[in-house]
Motif scaffolding. Sequence first.
Motif, PDB file in Angstrom:
ATOM      1  N   ARG A  71      11.655   5.879  -1.567  1.00  0.00           N
ATOM      2  CA  ARG A  71      11.902   7.258  -1.136  1.00  0.00           C
ATOM      3  C   ARG A  71      12.186   7.309   0.352  1.00  0.00           C
ATOM      4  NH1 ARG A  71       7.516  11.574  -2.663  1.00  0.00           N
ATOM      5  NH2 ARG A  71       9.061  12.954  -3.530  1.00  0.00           N
ATOM      6  N   ARG A  72      11.382   6.548   1.081  1.00  0.00           N
ATOM      7  CA  ARG A  72      11.509   6.530   2.530  1.00  0.00           C
ATOM      8  C   ARG A  72      12.895   6.011   2.923  1.00  0.00           C
ATOM      9  NH1 ARG A  72      12.189   6.887   6.703  1.00  0.00           N
ATOM     10  NH2 ARG A  72      10.990   6.735   8.633  1.00  0.00           N
ATOM     11  N   TRP A 125       7.902  -1.190  -4.126  1.00  0.00           N
ATOM     12  CA  TRP A 125       8.584  -0.228  -3.248  1.00  0.00           C
ATOM     13  C   TRP A 125       8.590   1.165  -3.850  1.00  0.00           C
ATOM     14  CZ3 TRP A 125      13.438  -2.272  -0.279  1.00  0.00           C
ATOM     15  CH2 TRP A 125      13.023  -3.320   0.556  1.00  0.00           C
ATOM     16  N   LEU A 148      14.284  15.848  -1.104  1.00  0.00           N
ATOM     17  CA  LEU A 148      13.908  14.853  -2.109  1.00  0.00           C
ATOM     18  C   LEU A 148      13.931  15.439  -3.516  1.00  0.00           C
ATOM     19  CD1 LEU A 148      10.939  13.056  -0.313  1.00  0.00           C
ATOM     20  CD2 LEU A 148      13.079  12.000  -1.055  1.00  0.00           C
ATOM     21  N   ARG A 149      13.812  16.763  -3.604  1.00  0.00           N
ATOM     22  CA  ARG A 149      13.852  17.420  -4.920  1.00  0.00           C
ATOM     23  C   ARG A 149      14.799  18.599  -4.859  1.00  0.00           C
ATOM     24  NH1 ARG A 149       9.866  15.419  -7.966  1.00  0.00           N
ATOM     25  NH2 ARG A 149       8.154  14.484  -6.787  1.00  0.00           N
ATOM     26  N   LEU A 194       5.716  10.254   4.466  1.00  0.00           N
ATOM     27  CA  LEU A 194       5.348  10.559   3.089  1.00  0.00           C
ATOM     28  C   LEU A 194       3.835  10.434   2.928  1.00  0.00           C
ATOM     29  CD1 LEU A 194       8.231   8.582   1.452  1.00  0.00           C
ATOM     30  CD2 LEU A 194       8.018  11.047   1.558  1.00  0.00           C
ATOM     31  N   PHE A 215      12.362   0.130  10.117  1.00  0.00           N
ATOM     32  CA  PHE A 215      12.716   1.525   9.843  1.00  0.00           C
ATOM     33  C   PHE A 215      13.730   2.019  10.871  1.00  0.00           C
ATOM     34  CE2 PHE A 215       8.752   1.700   7.280  1.00  0.00           C
ATOM     35  CZ  PHE A 215       9.332   2.174   6.110  1.00  0.00           C
ATOM     36  N   GLU A 258      12.720  18.718   2.366  1.00  0.00           N
ATOM     37  CA  GLU A 258      13.209  17.427   2.856  1.00  0.00           C
ATOM     38  C   GLU A 258      14.452  16.939   2.108  1.00  0.00           C
ATOM     39  OE1 GLU A 258       8.646  15.858   3.737  1.00  0.00           O
ATOM     40  OE2 GLU A 258       9.763  15.214   1.985  1.00  0.00           O
ATOM     41  N   GLU A 306       8.768  18.616  -0.234  1.00  0.00           N
ATOM     42  CA  GLU A 306       9.775  17.695  -0.783  1.00  0.00           C
ATOM     43  C   GLU A 306      11.101  18.398  -1.047  1.00  0.00           C
ATOM     44  OE1 GLU A 306       6.788  14.407  -2.848  1.00  0.00           O
ATOM     45  OE2 GLU A 306       7.772  15.901  -4.089  1.00  0.00           O
ATOM     46  N   SER A 363       4.008   4.333   3.295  1.00  0.00           N
ATOM     47  CA  SER A 363       5.160   3.573   2.805  1.00  0.00           C
ATOM     48  C   SER A 363       5.536   2.507   3.818  1.00  0.00           C
ATOM     49  CB  SER A 363       6.345   4.507   2.592  1.00  0.00           C
ATOM     50  OG  SER A 363       5.913   5.706   2.028  1.00  0.00           O
ATOM     51  N   PHE A 364       5.113   1.271   3.556  1.00  0.00           N
ATOM     52  CA  PHE A 364       5.434   0.181   4.470  1.00  0.00           C
ATOM     53  C   PHE A 364       6.036  -0.995   3.721  1.00  0.00           C
ATOM     54  CE2 PHE A 364       1.781   2.223   6.687  1.00  0.00           C
ATOM     55  CZ  PHE A 364       2.476   2.641   7.805  1.00  0.00           C
ATOM     56  N   PHE A 365       6.753  -1.829   4.455  1.00  0.00           N
ATOM     57  CA  PHE A 365       7.243  -3.087   3.901  1.00  0.00           C
ATOM     58  C   PHE A 365       6.093  -4.087   3.857  1.00  0.00           C
ATOM     59  CE2 PHE A 365      11.008  -1.133   5.790  1.00  0.00           C
ATOM     60  CZ  PHE A 365      11.886  -1.196   4.727  1.00  0.00           C
ATOM     61  N   ILE A 393      16.212  14.431  10.698  1.00  0.00           N
ATOM     62  CA  ILE A 393      14.873  14.746  10.219  1.00  0.00           C
ATOM     63  C   ILE A 393      14.049  13.462  10.086  1.00  0.00           C
ATOM     64  CG2 ILE A 393      15.675  16.796   8.982  1.00  0.00           C
ATOM     65  CD1 ILE A 393      15.340  15.262   6.385  1.00  0.00           C
ATOM     66  N   ALA A 442       1.945   8.734   0.723  1.00  0.00           N
ATOM     67  CA  ALA A 442       1.483   7.339   0.662  1.00  0.00           C
ATOM     68  C   ALA A 442       1.926   6.654   1.949  1.00  0.00           C
ATOM     69  CB  ALA A 442       2.090   6.640  -0.533  1.00  0.00           C
ATOM     70  N   VAL A 475      10.524  11.945   8.264  1.00  0.00           N
ATOM     71  CA  VAL A 475       9.591  12.285   7.187  1.00  0.00           C
ATOM     72  C   VAL A 475       8.491  11.239   7.091  1.00  0.00           C
ATOM     73  CG1 VAL A 475       9.340  12.623   4.708  1.00  0.00           C
ATOM     74  CG2 VAL A 475      11.382  13.472   5.887  1.00  0.00           C
ATOM     75  N   ARG A 491      15.530   6.208   1.031  1.00  0.00           N
ATOM     76  CA  ARG A 491      16.519   7.192   0.626  1.00  0.00           C
ATOM     77  C   ARG A 491      16.627   8.317   1.654  1.00  0.00           C
ATOM     78  NH1 ARG A 491      17.246  10.731  -4.642  1.00  0.00           N
ATOM     79  NH2 ARG A 491      15.007  11.003  -4.461  1.00  0.00           N
ATOM     80  N   LEU A 492      15.579   8.508   2.432  1.00  0.00           N
ATOM     81  CA  LEU A 492      15.599   9.542   3.466  1.00  0.00           C
ATOM     82  C   LEU A 492      16.273   9.049   4.749  1.00  0.00           C
ATOM     83  CD1 LEU A 492      12.054  11.037   2.942  1.00  0.00           C
ATOM     84  CD2 LEU A 492      14.188  12.311   2.848  1.00  0.00           C
ATOM     85  N   CYS A 515       6.776   5.701  12.429  1.00  0.00           N
ATOM     86  CA  CYS A 515       7.957   5.332  11.648  1.00  0.00           C
ATOM     87  C   CYS A 515       8.817   6.561  11.354  1.00  0.00           C
ATOM     88  CB  CYS A 515       7.549   4.651  10.332  1.00  0.00           C
ATOM     89  SG  CYS A 515       6.894   2.987  10.566  1.00  0.00           S
ATOM     90  N   ALA A 516       8.160   7.731  11.209  1.00  0.00           N
ATOM     91  CA  ALA A 516       8.912   8.960  10.952  1.00  0.00           C
ATOM     92  C   ALA A 516       9.622   9.447  12.208  1.00  0.00           C
ATOM     93  CB  ALA A 516       7.968  10.044  10.420  1.00  0.00           C
ATOM     94  N   LYS A 544       4.810   2.433  -3.618  1.00  0.00           N
ATOM     95  CA  LYS A 544       4.397   2.754  -2.254  1.00  0.00           C
ATOM     96  C   LYS A 544       5.355   3.721  -1.570  1.00  0.00           C
ATOM     97  CE  LYS A 544       3.032  -0.791   0.227  1.00  0.00           C
ATOM     98  NZ  LYS A 544       3.203  -2.138   0.807  1.00  0.00           N
ATOM     99  N   GLN A 545       6.319   4.225  -2.322  1.00  0.00           N
ATOM    100  CA  GLN A 545       7.285   5.204  -1.823  1.00  0.00           C
ATOM    101  C   GLN A 545       8.188   4.658  -0.721  1.00  0.00           C
ATOM    102  OE1 GLN A 545       5.706   9.117  -1.102  1.00  0.00           O
ATOM    103  NE2 GLN A 545       4.726   9.206  -3.078  1.00  0.00           N
ATOM    104  N   VAL A 546       8.303   3.339  -0.630  1.00  0.00           N
ATOM    105  CA  VAL A 546       9.247   2.774   0.342  1.00  0.00           C
ATOM    106  C   VAL A 546      10.675   3.143  -0.072  1.00  0.00           C
ATOM    107  CG1 VAL A 546      10.152   0.640   1.332  1.00  0.00           C
ATOM    108  CG2 VAL A 546       7.710   0.893   0.977  1.00  0.00           C
TER     109      VAL A 546
END
Lengths: 303, 347
Positions: free
Chosen positions: B185-186, B178, A56-57, A86, A104, A54, A51, A90-92, A82, A88, A84, B188-189, A147-148, B181-183
């Motif tokens: 974060r996703r 969101w 994020l932190r 994640l 995406f 990437e 992270e 992460s989906f809509f 880049i 989890a 990424v 934001r990337l 998606c990444a 589920k880290q959407v």
Amino acid sequence: MTEERSAVVVRDIRKSYGGLKAVDGVSFTVAEGEFFGILGPNGAGKTTTLEIIEGLREPDSGEVRLLGESPWPRNVKLLPRIGVQLQASSFFEKLTAKEQLQTFGSLYGVSAGTAADMLELVGLADKANEQENKLSGGQRQRLSIACALVHDPDIVFLDEPTAALDPQARRNLWDVLRAIKARGKTIVYTTHYLDEAEILCDRVAIMDTGRILALDPPAVLVRGLDAPTHVTLQKGVMSVADASAMDGVEEAHEDEVSLTISTRRPAPVLSALAERGALDGLQVRTATLEDVFLNLTGREYRA
Amino acid sequence: MTAFKSLSVAMLKGFIRDKVTLFFTFLFPLMFLVIFGLILRDVGTDKTRIAVVGDGQIVSALRDSGVLELEPYNDENAAVQKVKDGDLPAALIVRGQQLDLRFAQSDQVGSATVVGIVNGFVDKANLAATGQPPRFTFAAEKVEDASLKPIQYLTPGILSWGVAVSAVFGSALTLVSWRRKQVLRRIRLAPVSATAVLSSRVLVSTGVALVQGAIFVGIAMLPVFGLQLSGSWWLAIPLLLLGTIAFFALGMLVGAFAKTEEAASAAANIVVLPMAFLSGTFFPVEQAPGWLQAVSKIFPLRHMNDGMLNVLVRGKGIEALLLPGAVLIGFTLVIAFIASRVFKWEE
């Protein structure tokens, strides 16, 4: 390897949460096109390290360069380069596999058609119109990776893509990861499966308690270990005493079903066994990254 | 497709495909509208029915006047039994020139009305029979009073409430899910601005609110409910949009604090339900005690209700938007500011 040609440069990054040093002085570089694995048990600091890289932190100290740029604070110029995935999924909500990719993709200005093509790469073309929550765990992971990759990034970060998958799904995913590498992408991924890292990675960094314990190609790590090779035979093929007397055998022991011979010179042992016609049910197990981990930490590897 | 457009489409699809959300957005408020609308439809408009045995001049006059509804019976005993059973307040028995009125003692208001009316008709007939011109003249005329039929205050109230509920829940649940589920974060990337993400969600919410408005008003206007729109009904549209944005901001605030969807749901209910009851969603707030009316003024929903009522059915002009508009905009700014302070990208 000069730093200009490195995709990822990490210099002495540190991150603490309260008294816990999650990342405690990690440094490494990843070359362009390299498949780089960070592995270690849960809580080793893999995800935090990823992270920070990437963007994020923010690290407490230390420096990260991705393609020569700093990812922190949020670097909009770097983001399209880049990809990424994640931890989890992460989906809509309520979108199909194809729609997830197209949404995406549109965040990066990718056309709907190009986005849909990604389904082919991860083997989900026949699931294009399935809603994401109807997919199996392995299919979701593959969609998540697609998606990444949808905006064709130069570096791909995958956080435990094979976690919680059944063996068949894991092997399917390995094919996907190999296909990505074949496209010339730089891949940085975390896993807690040592066997998988051994098969996939050009180099692996073994992490525990926030530090990198070893960093090398898997074969070098295993060879450097100087661990014995274990040859296993069916019980009763020969006695423990006969086995122990063979040239090169360090130790032999027997349990209810098999006889196990330890040797650092497997060649003469195997030819001696062949001469005696004792090859029935023979198995050879060389040292693995698990042995490397055991050697480095003094404790058994527990994913 | 731009990020804004595709995010809007993605969220709209997610909304349309979620049956639970659809139910709570459209059918649930509509159920209240239909139930209250039907229960309260005939309040104050019922004509009194009485049983009538026999016919004659007085009965024809009563029938022509339409003041009472007459239920003819051939048998005197059957008519009286109806009164005894409490089904009708009175029975009128005509035997030539003799009129007998048998009324129920329990239903004093109903029977007094009937006695008065029948008495009036008998007196009038008697007067006419004497051939004398009346000394006093009496005329009655209908006046449209300011008090509203139930459907006229129910529609604006339930519309405001339905819009508020779906805006609060829509934004709170989207934000929490969101984030979990880290959407977030996703996103934001990806090289996309927070404004594009936020405005696409607002667009979906306001679009949903307009559809809610059209459906609720459309159904309330069916003959069975009989809503009458005023000429300035279109002023409800800006009010609807301002209200949606205000309650969207409130949902963002709820979503910033809640960690799970369940917690967000509960918190949103705690915020919205008392506000709905105190703001005149289900009854005209003018009927509430004075102190309650004062309390209700702190709720933005009360002002949205008032504004809706004034422009949708009372026919007031654009000046009726000033106070509700100002309150909603002020509320939005304050709440959105707080929400942006406490907003978190991740858990």
